[in-house]
Design a protein around this motif. Structure first.
Motif, PDB file in Angstrom:
ATOM      1  N   PRO A 172       0.896  -1.340   0.100  1.00  0.00           N
ATOM      2  CA  PRO A 172      -0.014   0.100   0.052  1.00  0.00           C
ATOM      3  C   PRO A 172       0.969   1.069   0.092  1.00  0.00           C
ATOM      4  O   PRO A 172       2.204   1.177   0.500  1.00  0.00           O
ATOM      5  N   GLY A 173       0.468   2.381  -0.477  1.00  0.00           N
ATOM      6  CA  GLY A 173       1.308   3.746  -0.651  1.00  0.00           C
ATOM      7  C   GLY A 173       1.972   3.657  -1.954  1.00  0.00           C
ATOM      8  O   GLY A 173       2.449   4.928  -2.248  1.00  0.00           O
ATOM      9  N   LEU A 174       2.157   2.673  -2.617  1.00  0.00           N
ATOM     10  CA  LEU A 174       2.861   2.594  -4.103  1.00  0.00           C
ATOM     11  C   LEU A 174       1.529   2.846  -4.789  1.00  0.00           C
ATOM     12  O   LEU A 174       0.693   2.103  -4.804  1.00  0.00           O
ATOM     13  N   PRO A 175       1.467   3.592  -6.036  1.00  0.00           N
ATOM     14  CA  PRO A 175       0.548   3.504  -7.073  1.00  0.00           C
ATOM     15  C   PRO A 175       0.203   2.091  -7.533  1.00  0.00           C
ATOM     16  O   PRO A 175       1.221   1.076  -7.545  1.00  0.00           O
ATOM     17  N   PHE A 176      -0.844   1.601  -7.927  1.00  0.00           N
ATOM     18  CA  PHE A 176      -1.185   0.315  -8.146  1.00  0.00           C
ATOM     19  C   PHE A 176      -0.623  -0.152  -9.169  1.00  0.00           C
ATOM     20  O   PHE A 176      -0.465   0.519 -10.481  1.00  0.00           O
ATOM     21  N   GLY A 177       0.289  -1.198  -9.272  1.00  0.00           N
ATOM     22  CA  GLY A 177       0.788  -2.001 -10.234  1.00  0.00           C
ATOM     23  C   GLY A 177       2.170  -1.731 -10.275  1.00  0.00           C
ATOM     24  O   GLY A 177       2.923  -2.144 -11.027  1.00  0.00           O
ATOM     25  N   THR A 178       2.764  -0.724  -9.454  1.00  0.00           N
ATOM     26  CA  THR A 178       3.895  -0.344  -9.566  1.00  0.00           C
ATOM     27  C   THR A 178       4.975  -1.394  -8.926  1.00  0.00           C
ATOM     28  O   THR A 178       4.447  -2.109  -7.990  1.00  0.00           O
ATOM     29  N   VAL A 179       5.883  -1.662  -9.676  1.00  0.00           N
ATOM     30  CA  VAL A 179       7.125  -2.576  -9.347  1.00  0.00           C
ATOM     31  C   VAL A 179       8.215  -1.713  -8.660  1.00  0.00           C
ATOM     32  O   VAL A 179       8.838  -0.980  -9.435  1.00  0.00           O
ATOM     33  N   ALA A 180       8.546  -2.026  -7.351  1.00  0.00           N
ATOM     34  CA  ALA A 180       9.563  -1.135  -6.933  1.00  0.00           C
ATOM     35  C   ALA A 180      10.620  -2.118  -6.263  1.00  0.00           C
ATOM     36  O   ALA A 180      10.098  -2.911  -5.398  1.00  0.00           O
ATOM     37  N   THR A 181      11.789  -1.688  -6.379  1.00  0.00           N
ATOM     38  CA  THR A 181      12.831  -2.484  -5.339  1.00  0.00           C
ATOM     39  C   THR A 181      14.005  -1.603  -5.637  1.00  0.00           C
ATOM     40  O   THR A 181      14.098  -0.534  -6.097  1.00  0.00           O
ATOM     41  N   LYS A 182      15.173  -1.870  -4.925  1.00  0.00           N
ATOM     42  CA  LYS A 182      16.485  -1.439  -5.141  1.00  0.00           C
ATOM     43  C   LYS A 182      17.716  -2.410  -4.670  1.00  0.00           C
ATOM     44  O   LYS A 182      17.448  -3.405  -4.229  1.00  0.00           O
ATOM     45  N   ALA A 183      18.668  -1.940  -5.293  1.00  0.00           N
ATOM     46  CA  ALA A 183      20.029  -2.749  -4.771  1.00  0.00           C
ATOM     47  C   ALA A 183      20.281  -2.480  -3.209  1.00  0.00           C
ATOM     48  O   ALA A 183      19.994  -1.282  -2.662  1.00  0.00           O
ATOM     49  N   GLY A 184      20.818  -3.324  -2.659  1.00  0.00           N
ATOM     50  CA  GLY A 184      21.333  -3.232  -1.296  1.00  0.00           C
ATOM     51  C   GLY A 184      20.176  -3.352  -0.331  1.00  0.00           C
ATOM     52  O   GLY A 184      19.183  -3.788  -0.515  1.00  0.00           O
ATOM     53  N   GLU A 326       7.041   3.215 -16.945  1.00  0.00           N
ATOM     54  CA  GLU A 326       6.586   4.306 -16.364  1.00  0.00           C
ATOM     55  C   GLU A 326       5.782   3.406 -14.887  1.00  0.00           C
ATOM     56  O   GLU A 326       5.498   3.951 -13.926  1.00  0.00           O
ATOM     57  N   THR A 327       6.036   2.191 -14.834  1.00  0.00           N
ATOM     58  CA  THR A 327       5.381   1.414 -13.724  1.00  0.00           C
ATOM     59  C   THR A 327       6.379   0.787 -12.877  1.00  0.00           C
ATOM     60  O   THR A 327       6.147   0.069 -11.912  1.00  0.00           O
ATOM     61  N   VAL A 328       7.780   1.326 -13.381  1.00  0.00           N
ATOM     62  CA  VAL A 328       8.947   0.708 -12.445  1.00  0.00           C
ATOM     63  C   VAL A 328       9.473   1.846 -11.609  1.00  0.00           C
ATOM     64  O   VAL A 328       9.491   2.753 -12.063  1.00  0.00           O
ATOM     65  N   LEU A 329       9.931   1.543 -10.430  1.00  0.00           N
ATOM     66  CA  LEU A 329      10.461   2.629  -9.391  1.00  0.00           C
ATOM     67  C   LEU A 329      11.648   2.112  -8.819  1.00  0.00           C
ATOM     68  O   LEU A 329      11.590   0.865  -8.069  1.00  0.00           O
ATOM     69  N   GLU A 330      12.827   2.557  -9.009  1.00  0.00           N
ATOM     70  CA  GLU A 330      13.991   2.178  -8.202  1.00  0.00           C
ATOM     71  C   GLU A 330      13.724   3.245  -6.920  1.00  0.00           C
ATOM     72  O   GLU A 330      13.987   4.155  -7.046  1.00  0.00           O
ATOM     73  N   LEU A 331      13.730   2.127  -5.863  1.00  0.00           N
ATOM     74  CA  LEU A 331      13.471   3.095  -4.373  1.00  0.00           C
ATOM     75  C   LEU A 331      14.869   3.566  -4.224  1.00  0.00           C
ATOM     76  O   LEU A 331      15.855   3.155  -4.307  1.00  0.00           O
TER      77      LEU A 331
END
Ligand code: NI
Length: 393
Positions: A172-184, A326-331
């Protein structure tokens, strides 16, 4: 293998072929939540949903966990995909037609969704077995919400021989369908403490004849706030929360003892190891100055969930190919929450991934948490694609 063209409409294809089955499983699991390692009925539902697929199935892993292995037609790496199966001790208030039928238990962290998405991926990948390079290990884990089921699975060898591993969490809190992650680091280490403040009990009217554990505990709680604010580098994330405090039996009795409970979250291993000594020293200093004492009981629990750079990059690229950039987010930053997928990532390079369920969805671990099931085929598609496409770990 270039999978771009093939993966283009994977979400729609999975939705069409398996969508109803995935939703039905999710609702079935949601209705009957189980806690900790006691996920026997949930495991049975998963086994029923996997029935007929060309999988080697191992049950009774970490008590009620399941490992299902799909061996592809061609040589290639072994990829692990993991979902958690357990619920929380919360009374559901969603009013959903498939709301929990078990008093005081609820799937308030989306693990019903994670499990169903992984079953969806097992169906999709089984259907593509002849174009699968390598092996996929589908891991259904109990006891994520305390209990460290992931750690037990790792001890029982579930991570052995894996080349990489991935897990999704609805967010929750991320736009619907967004895929988010990060290295580390993506989630923090979560450690726990209990403390007993010991004074001298007495009459509420004669404080000078006692050492008031309530007043001492209050000062200890206040002084503990300086452990993070005055002793930790301001650019180093750390949290110390006292979430429990208890003492006393009557309004006019000064109690002998008070009890505190708290959690400590860190991202840095040196800092993590230093925290118990600092907490104890501050608490004892304050307590002794007031003719009392403080005893600390400290438990190191889930480690930092640390993504491998190659695996995180693979997730971001795969999600971009699948669903659009546009649906991808590098945190930029991790969450100070914790996750026992960390134990797998200590053994195998991989990535923990957040899948957005919308900004206005009630938070994880709340009685109102509910998500739109349209997210399920999307999660299945991402897991499927992560296992299909090659990457550098
Ligand atoms: Ni969770």
């Amino acid at each position: 293998m270039d999978t771009t063209g093939k993966l283009g409409n994977l979400q729609a294809e999975i939705g069409e072929r398996y969508g109803e089955r995935i939703s039905a499983l999710r609702r079935d699991i949601h209705r009957e939540p189980e806690l900790g390692f006691d996920t026997e009925k949930t495991a049975q539902k998963v086994l029923d949903a996997l029935d007929g697929l060309p999988l080697q199935i191992q049950t009774g892993v970490a008590q009620n966990g399941i490992v299902a292995t799909l061996v592809g037609e061609n040589e290639g790496p072994t990829v692990g995909l993991r979902a958690d199966m357990d619920a929380l001790p919360i009374t559901e208030e969603t009013g959903l037609p498939f709301a929990s039928e078990v008093d005081g238990k609820m799937h308030a962290c989306g693990h019903d969704g994670h499990t169903s998405m992984l079953v969806g991926a097992a169906h999709a990948l089984s259907g593509m077995r002849d174009s699968l390079n390598g092996t996929v290990r589908f891991i259904f884990q109990p006891a994520e919400e305390g209990g460290g089921g992931g750690g037990v699975m790792v001890e029982e060898g579930v991570a052995d021989g894996l080349d990489s591993i991935f897990a999704l969490h609805l967010w929750p809190g991320l736009p619907f369908g967004t895929v988010a992650t990060k290295a580390g680091p993506i989630m923090a280490a979560a450690d726990a403490f209990e403390m007993e403040v010991r004074g001298t009990g007495g009459h509420g009217a004669m404080p000078h004849l006692s050492a008031d554990a309530v007043v001492v505990a209050a000062h200890v709680v206040t002084a503990l706030q300086t452990v993070v604010s005055r002793e930790v580098d301001p650019v180093e994330p750390a949290v110390l929360t006292v979430g429990e405090i208890g003492a006393g039996t009557a309004f006019n009795i000064i109690p002998e003892k008070a009890r505190l409970g708290g959690t400590v979250r860190t991202l840095n291993e040196d800092l993590r190891e230093r925290m118990p000594e600092r907490i104890e020293a501050v608490a004892q200093g304050v307590a002794r100055g007031m003719r009392a004492d403080a005893h600390l009981d400290y438990t190191f629990s889930y480690p930092v969930t640390r993504n491998a750079a190659g695996a995180a990059g693979h997730v971001l690229k795969t999600a971009g190919d699948l669903f659009g950039e546009e649906t991808v987010l590098e945190l930029a930053n991790p969450s100070m929450g914790a996750e026992d997928f960390a134990y797998f990532l200590e053994k195998v390079p991989g990535a923990f991934v957040w899948l957005g369920v919308g900004r206005d969805v009630s938070g994880l671990h709340t009685p109102q948490f509910a998500f739109d099931e349209k997210i399920l085929p999307r999660g299945s598609a991402l897991l499927t694609a992560l296992a299909l496409s090659k990457h550098a770990a």
